[in-house]
Scaffold this motif. Structure first.
Motif, mmCIF file in Angstrom:
data_model
loop_
_atom_site.group_PDB
_atom_site.id
_atom_site.type_symbol
_atom_site.label_atom_id
_atom_site.label_comp_id
_atom_site.label_asym_id
_atom_site.label_seq_id
_atom_site.Cartn_x
_atom_site.Cartn_y
_atom_site.Cartn_z
ATOM 1 N N PRO A 77 2.217 18.847 3.902
ATOM 2 C CA PRO A 77 1.137 19.551 4.617
ATOM 3 C C PRO A 77 -0.266 19.149 4.174
ATOM 4 O O PRO A 77 -1.196 19.189 4.989
ATOM 5 C CB PRO A 77 1.412 21.023 4.284
ATOM 6 C CG PRO A 77 2.855 21.080 3.908
ATOM 7 C CD PRO A 77 3.164 19.774 3.254
ATOM 8 N N ASP A 78 -0.433 18.769 2.897
ATOM 9 C CA ASP A 78 -1.773 18.410 2.422
ATOM 10 C C ASP A 78 -2.323 17.173 3.131
ATOM 11 O O ASP A 78 -3.536 16.967 3.171
ATOM 12 C CB ASP A 78 -1.754 18.182 0.905
ATOM 13 C CG ASP A 78 -0.711 17.153 0.481
ATOM 14 O OD1 ASP A 78 0.482 17.415 0.704
ATOM 15 O OD2 ASP A 78 -1.092 16.095 -0.051
ATOM 16 N N GLU A 79 -1.450 16.348 3.708
ATOM 17 C CA GLU A 79 -1.898 15.155 4.440
ATOM 18 C C GLU A 79 -2.054 15.416 5.934
ATOM 19 O O GLU A 79 -2.544 14.531 6.653
ATOM 20 C CB GLU A 79 -0.895 14.012 4.238
ATOM 21 C CG GLU A 79 -0.791 13.533 2.800
ATOM 22 C CD GLU A 79 0.198 12.378 2.652
ATOM 23 O OE1 GLU A 79 0.823 11.988 3.667
ATOM 24 O OE2 GLU A 79 0.348 11.876 1.525
ATOM 25 N N HIS A 80 -1.658 16.592 6.397
ATOM 26 C CA HIS A 80 -1.651 16.839 7.844
ATOM 27 C C HIS A 80 -2.419 18.084 8.286
ATOM 28 O O HIS A 80 -2.978 18.095 9.389
ATOM 29 C CB HIS A 80 -0.203 16.950 8.345
ATOM 30 C CG HIS A 80 0.567 15.678 8.244
ATOM 31 N ND1 HIS A 80 0.491 14.681 9.198
ATOM 32 C CD2 HIS A 80 1.430 15.231 7.296
ATOM 33 C CE1 HIS A 80 1.277 13.677 8.851
ATOM 34 N NE2 HIS A 80 1.852 13.975 7.697
ATOM 35 N N LYS A 133 -2.789 12.801 10.728
ATOM 36 C CA LYS A 133 -2.574 12.567 9.302
ATOM 37 C C LYS A 133 -3.862 12.024 8.694
ATOM 38 O O LYS A 133 -4.685 11.416 9.397
ATOM 39 C CB LYS A 133 -1.441 11.570 9.070
ATOM 40 C CG LYS A 133 -1.167 11.254 7.608
ATOM 41 C CD LYS A 133 -0.095 10.193 7.438
ATOM 42 C CE LYS A 133 0.107 9.859 5.964
ATOM 43 N NZ LYS A 133 1.162 8.833 5.740
ATOM 44 N N GLY A 134 -4.050 12.216 7.391
ATOM 45 C CA GLY A 134 -5.225 11.676 6.723
ATOM 46 C C GLY A 134 -5.164 11.902 5.227
ATOM 47 O O GLY A 134 -4.273 12.590 4.719
ATOM 48 N N SER A 135 -6.105 11.324 4.524
ATOM 49 C CA SER A 135 -6.190 11.485 3.078
ATOM 50 C C SER A 135 -6.453 12.944 2.721
ATOM 51 O O SER A 135 -7.217 13.646 3.387
ATOM 52 C CB SER A 135 -7.315 10.607 2.513
ATOM 53 O OG SER A 135 -7.551 10.907 1.162
ATOM 54 N N GLU A 136 -5.821 13.384 1.659
ATOM 55 C CA GLU A 136 -6.019 14.762 1.195
ATOM 56 C C GLU A 136 -7.424 14.998 0.683
ATOM 57 O O GLU A 136 -7.935 16.121 0.734
ATOM 58 C CB GLU A 136 -5.013 15.042 0.071
ATOM 59 C CG GLU A 136 -5.185 16.384 -0.613
ATOM 60 C CD GLU A 136 -4.261 16.546 -1.803
ATOM 61 O OE1 GLU A 136 -4.328 17.596 -2.461
ATOM 62 O OE2 GLU A 136 -3.464 15.619 -2.071
ATOM 63 N N TRP A 137 -8.090 13.955 0.204
ATOM 64 C CA TRP A 137 -9.369 14.099 -0.499
ATOM 65 C C TRP A 137 -10.519 14.140 0.501
ATOM 66 O O TRP A 137 -11.052 13.123 0.922
ATOM 67 C CB TRP A 137 -9.509 12.979 -1.521
ATOM 68 C CG TRP A 137 -8.246 12.893 -2.324
ATOM 69 C CD1 TRP A 137 -7.250 11.968 -2.196
ATOM 70 C CD2 TRP A 137 -7.793 13.834 -3.286
ATOM 71 N NE1 TRP A 137 -6.219 12.268 -3.047
ATOM 72 C CE2 TRP A 137 -6.510 13.413 -3.736
ATOM 73 C CE3 TRP A 137 -8.333 14.998 -3.844
ATOM 74 C CZ2 TRP A 137 -5.778 14.102 -4.696
ATOM 75 C CZ3 TRP A 137 -7.610 15.688 -4.794
ATOM 76 C CH2 TRP A 137 -6.355 15.247 -5.228
ATOM 77 N N PHE A 138 -10.891 15.343 0.878
ATOM 78 C CA PHE A 138 -11.855 15.582 1.959
ATOM 79 C C PHE A 138 -13.258 15.832 1.425
ATOM 80 O O PHE A 138 -13.481 16.070 0.230
ATOM 81 C CB PHE A 138 -11.404 16.776 2.802
ATOM 82 C CG PHE A 138 -11.248 18.063 2.021
ATOM 83 C CD1 PHE A 138 -12.345 18.769 1.536
ATOM 84 C CD2 PHE A 138 -9.983 18.583 1.774
ATOM 85 C CE1 PHE A 138 -12.203 19.953 0.831
ATOM 86 C CE2 PHE A 138 -9.821 19.771 1.063
ATOM 87 C CZ PHE A 138 -10.935 20.446 0.597
ATOM 88 N N GLU A 139 -14.203 15.848 2.372
ATOM 89 C CA GLU A 139 -15.559 16.333 2.156
ATOM 90 C C GLU A 139 -15.932 17.125 3.384
ATOM 91 O O GLU A 139 -15.804 16.646 4.514
ATOM 92 C CB GLU A 139 -16.535 15.176 1.945
ATOM 93 C CG GLU A 139 -17.907 15.608 1.407
ATOM 94 C CD GLU A 139 -18.813 16.227 2.453
ATOM 95 O OE1 GLU A 139 -19.686 17.042 2.105
ATOM 96 O OE2 GLU A 139 -18.659 15.874 3.640
ATOM 97 N N LEU A 140 -16.395 18.364 3.184
ATOM 98 C CA LEU A 140 -16.623 19.280 4.303
ATOM 99 C C LEU A 140 -18.005 19.906 4.238
ATOM 100 O O LEU A 140 -18.550 20.157 3.159
ATOM 101 C CB LEU A 140 -15.584 20.408 4.282
ATOM 102 C CG LEU A 140 -14.123 20.035 4.512
ATOM 103 C CD1 LEU A 140 -13.222 21.211 4.174
ATOM 104 C CD2 LEU A 140 -13.896 19.590 5.943
ATOM 105 N N SER A 141 -18.550 20.181 5.425
ATOM 106 C CA SER A 141 -19.755 20.996 5.514
ATOM 107 C C SER A 141 -19.372 22.461 5.328
ATOM 108 O O SER A 141 -18.195 22.827 5.392
ATOM 109 C CB SER A 141 -20.423 20.805 6.876
ATOM 110 O OG SER A 141 -19.586 21.343 7.901
#
Length: 425
Positions: free
Chosen positions: A333-336, A298-306
């Motif tokens: 699903p947006d959190e997982h 689980k995690g925050s929906e607000w990501f940063e990706l390469s």
């Protein structure tokens, strides 16, 4: 004998009885000439018809070609919208002149110039394409196998705004982006029928992507995130991808954010598993064997990706299908999905933390929301220096959060005032 003489003396002027024979034969000669004249006239007529048909065919073909090239630019109801595609929205106006010339040619009805290489590398506004999600994800997941770029590539940060409608902090973001053209891109996923009301000089102008309906807590949120990533991946200069909402604000200026992200060796996606109903309790055993219980995250929906990880997420069908089928209801699903996917496939390349600060201390399904009365210089300073220790490229740092949420629209004025002092943009 007269019959014989008549046959034998045709055309013989000196033979006896020529006058009589001539009186009988003379009408035959004009009849013969008339037959040939009629045949010649028919042949000429047929030839003229054929030539006329060929000329009409060429003319029709030319008109069709002209319409074919002209129609795409004028068929959309937002043609005026596209004439300003390069104004700030993707932070790159290097090919705006060529696009303006093509637009003028199209408006005059002439055939446009063929697309240039830079049109492929920097496709401009995302508003006009008609690709389905399947087509878009396929197109966006293409990867050049030649490592060297055949142009001078400057890496950009793509800001992906996931919103229902208005962007109350657009003025703040416009100040944040100001003066940094060529280093950023903007993409907005709003409700399908919503059109942002911004000026033609705004970085948000012309940056809405073709969208679909989104329901909170459903797989449609993941679909919207992948849609934003895919549209941003079409621009080959986009190197980092930040997901933000309409209630997010930057807590550092653009140069600080840009250097932090572009020089990072990791992506920033929060990913953990704890034995509580809101985390481990959401796992569905039917996800096995694709996703086992100990792999659930689980995690925050607000990501940063390469870029590399963004490509893999857009291309993924296996795990996305598992979540679509089994992460319902009350699974969110947006959190997982992304935390679990990265844990399974790219764990070592993820910093396992978020760079967007949020306050969950009040409990409940939604984080705390801060308005005008709460936003002060001290408050922003506390977000920057809240005692958190994190790692950046393997070294400890106290700069852990670049953005913060959740802010109410009433906080805009105070935040604007802080741009000239603390925020420094």
């Amino acid at each position: 004998m007269k019959l014989k003489s008549r046959r034998g003396s045709v055309g013989d002027e000196e033979s006896p009885g020529a006058d009589a024979v001539g009186s009988l034969i003379a009408p035959l000669t004009p009849r013969k000439d008339c037959w040939w004249s009629s045949a010649l006239l028919k042949a000429i007529t047929v030839l003229l018809v054929l030539v006329t048909g060929v000329l009409i065919g060429f003319a029709a073909s030319a008109n069709i070609s002209r319409c074919y090239f002209y129609t795409p630019s004028s068929s959309s109801s937002s043609s005026d919208h596209h004439r300003h595609l390069q104004v700030g929205g993707d932070g790159d106006d290097s090919n705006s002149n060529s696009k303006t010339e093509q637009t003028q040619q199209q408006m005059q009805g002439s055939s446009p110039s063929p697309p240039s290489f830079m049109d492929f590398v920097h496709p401009g506004s995302p508003w006009g394409h008609t690709m389905s999600d399947e087509e878009l994800f396929w197109r966006a997941s293409m990867v050049p196998r030649v490592e060297e770029y055949p142009y001078q590539r400057v890496p950009k940060v793509a800001f992906l705004f996931l919103t229902r409608g208005p962007l109350p902090f657009a003025r703040l973001w416009e100040r944040f982006f100001r003066g940094h053209n060529g280093l950023y891109s903007v993409y907005v996923h709003a409700l399908p029928n919503y059109v942002l009301n911004v000026s033609a000089s705004s970085p948000f102008y012309g940056r809405q992507i073709p969208s679909q309906e989104v329901s909170w807590g459903s797989i449609t949120l993941v679909d919207a995130e992948k849609r934003l990533l895919a549209n941003a991946l079409l621009d080959h200069s986009n190197q980092r991808f930040v997901l933000v909402s309409e209630s997010c604000v930057p807590v550092y200026n653009f140069p600080t954010v840009y250097e932090y992200l572009v020089n990072s060796a990791h992506s920033y996606v929060e990913s953990y598993n704890i034995d509580v109903p809101q985390c481990a309790g959401r796992y569905n055993p039917r996800m096995a064997p694709d996703v086992m219980e100990d792999q659930w995250r689980k995690g925050s929906e607000w990501f940063e990706l390469s870029r590399d990880l963004a490509l893999d997420i857009v291309a993924d069908k296996r795990y996305h299908a598992v979540f679509r089928q089994h992460c319902t209801p009350s699974c969110y699903p947006d959190e997982h999905y992304i935390p679990t996917y990265l844990h399974l496939t790219h764990g070592a390349r993820n910093a396992n933390r978020t760079i967007t600060w949020v306050d969950w201390s009040r409990g409940g399904p939604h984080p705390a929301r801060y308005g005008k009365g709460s936003v002060t210089t001290e408050f922003i300073q506390a977000i920057r220096n809240n005692g958190t220790q994190c790692a950046y490229n393997g070294k400890p740092t106290t700069v852990c959060y670049l953005f913060a949420r959740k802010f109410a629209p009433s906080a805009l004025g105070t935040l604007i005032n802080l741009t000239t002092t603390l925020l420094d943009f």
